[in-house]
Design a protein around this motif. Sequence first.
Motif, PDB file in Angstrom:
ATOM      1  N   GLY A 158      43.076  31.461  40.956  1.00  0.00           N
ATOM      2  CA  GLY A 158      42.160  32.545  41.309  1.00  0.00           C
ATOM      3  C   GLY A 158      41.819  33.447  40.144  1.00  0.00           C
ATOM      4  N   GLU A 159      40.959  34.445  40.400  1.00  0.00           N
ATOM      5  CA  GLU A 159      40.596  35.433  39.381  1.00  0.00           C
ATOM      6  C   GLU A 159      41.829  36.250  39.005  1.00  0.00           C
ATOM      7  N   ARG A 160      41.882  36.633  37.721  1.00  0.00           N
ATOM      8  CA  ARG A 160      43.034  37.411  37.266  1.00  0.00           C
ATOM      9  C   ARG A 160      42.940  38.859  37.732  1.00  0.00           C
ATOM     10  N   GLY A 161      41.726  39.388  37.869  1.00  0.00           N
ATOM     11  CA  GLY A 161      41.547  40.740  38.381  1.00  0.00           C
ATOM     12  C   GLY A 161      41.688  41.791  37.302  1.00  0.00           C
ATOM     13  N   PRO A 162      41.475  43.057  37.674  1.00  0.00           N
ATOM     14  CA  PRO A 162      41.525  44.149  36.688  1.00  0.00           C
ATOM     15  C   PRO A 162      42.938  44.366  36.177  1.00  0.00           C
ATOM     16  N   SER A 163      43.025  44.828  34.936  1.00  0.00           N
ATOM     17  CA  SER A 163      44.337  45.123  34.349  1.00  0.00           C
ATOM     18  C   SER A 163      44.292  46.401  33.520  1.00  0.00           C
ATOM     19  N   ASP A 164      43.285  47.235  33.771  1.00  0.00           N
ATOM     20  CA  ASP A 164      43.140  48.471  33.010  1.00  0.00           C
ATOM     21  C   ASP A 164      44.288  49.424  33.325  1.00  0.00           C
ATOM     22  N   ARG A 165      44.715  50.157  32.319  1.00  0.00           N
ATOM     23  CA  ARG A 165      45.716  51.194  32.493  1.00  0.00           C
ATOM     24  C   ARG A 165      45.044  52.565  32.347  1.00  0.00           C
ATOM     25  N   LEU A 166      45.480  53.526  33.140  1.00  0.00           N
ATOM     26  CA  LEU A 166      44.904  54.868  33.120  1.00  0.00           C
ATOM     27  C   LEU A 166      45.809  55.777  32.305  1.00  0.00           C
ATOM     28  N   GLU A 167      45.566  55.846  31.024  1.00  0.00           N
ATOM     29  CA  GLU A 167      46.413  56.658  30.155  1.00  0.00           C
ATOM     30  C   GLU A 167      46.063  58.137  30.309  1.00  0.00           C
ATOM     31  N   PRO A 168      47.063  59.019  30.386  1.00  0.00           N
ATOM     32  CA  PRO A 168      46.779  60.454  30.447  1.00  0.00           C
ATOM     33  C   PRO A 168      46.237  60.952  29.120  1.00  0.00           C
TER      34      PRO A 168
END
Length: 294
Positions: free
Chosen positions: A151-161
């Motif tokens: 399947g699709e790997r999908g999002p992997s973004d991190r929300l850095e402060p």
Amino acid sequence: MPIDAAKAISAEPRSTALTWGHKDIQLYHLGIGAGIPATDPEELRYTLESRLHVLPSFATVAGGGMAVAGGMSAPGIDVDLAAVLHGGQTVELHRPIPVSGEATQTSKVAAVYDKGKAAVIVLRSDVADADGPLWTCDTRIFARGEGGFGGERGPSDRLEPPAREPDHTVERAIREDQALLYRLSGDWNPLHADPAFAEVAGFERPILHGLCSYGMVLKAVVDTALDGDVARVRSYTTRFAGVVYPGETLRVRMWRDEGRVHVTASAVERDDAPVLTDTIVDHVRSGVNGLDPE
């Protein structure tokens, strides 16, 4: 049996009736540490029925929080529940949650991502009452050993402060009996109460529910950065990065931004071990009626 992502996503949504009243709200608030000091007017908004308002994270336990159980039995989802972890949670508010209500929850598998050695299953629940939509929950389930289905790997973004000192840092003590109290809102997993079960699962003692930490952190943000006004919260998202134990202390750091607060939470006694990361509280201006962005 491998996950059949197409079958899971195309399955018909499941509907469940939800009801709640002021006792459910009060029990939930006590379960996430409200009511200390007991006579503080700010705390009475969480504990006294004549002044009660509803912290938006209550959405995760309304009606016993059964959306996850239903989602994990959806067509195409055949996983080892012992290998399942709660990876993340988002609650989006369409309007403030009433102190008592009757509503319908409609749940489905919104996405399934293939992370190679694991799968991420996104369960979406929409809740509405006679007056229209109330909230939407996205629950991200991390299933170890269930990847590799193509399947699709999908999002992997991190929300850095932001790369600066936090605008607020507060600490919240976790009572020794916090998990025992919180589980009365519907999560009866013995991992949070039974030392023998926790040891088999690889923990030195029972751990706090991730959604209890989730509620404790949102309360800290509302009380510290949003003038104590629960109606200002528009959405709240997090990633569960590690465990915290009853008796420990949560350190909550907050960075104000345009219409949002970036947040991290860590365990003080374990060298600030991460508990919640990638955490955002989107909010509206003080005094705004409704959920228009700031």
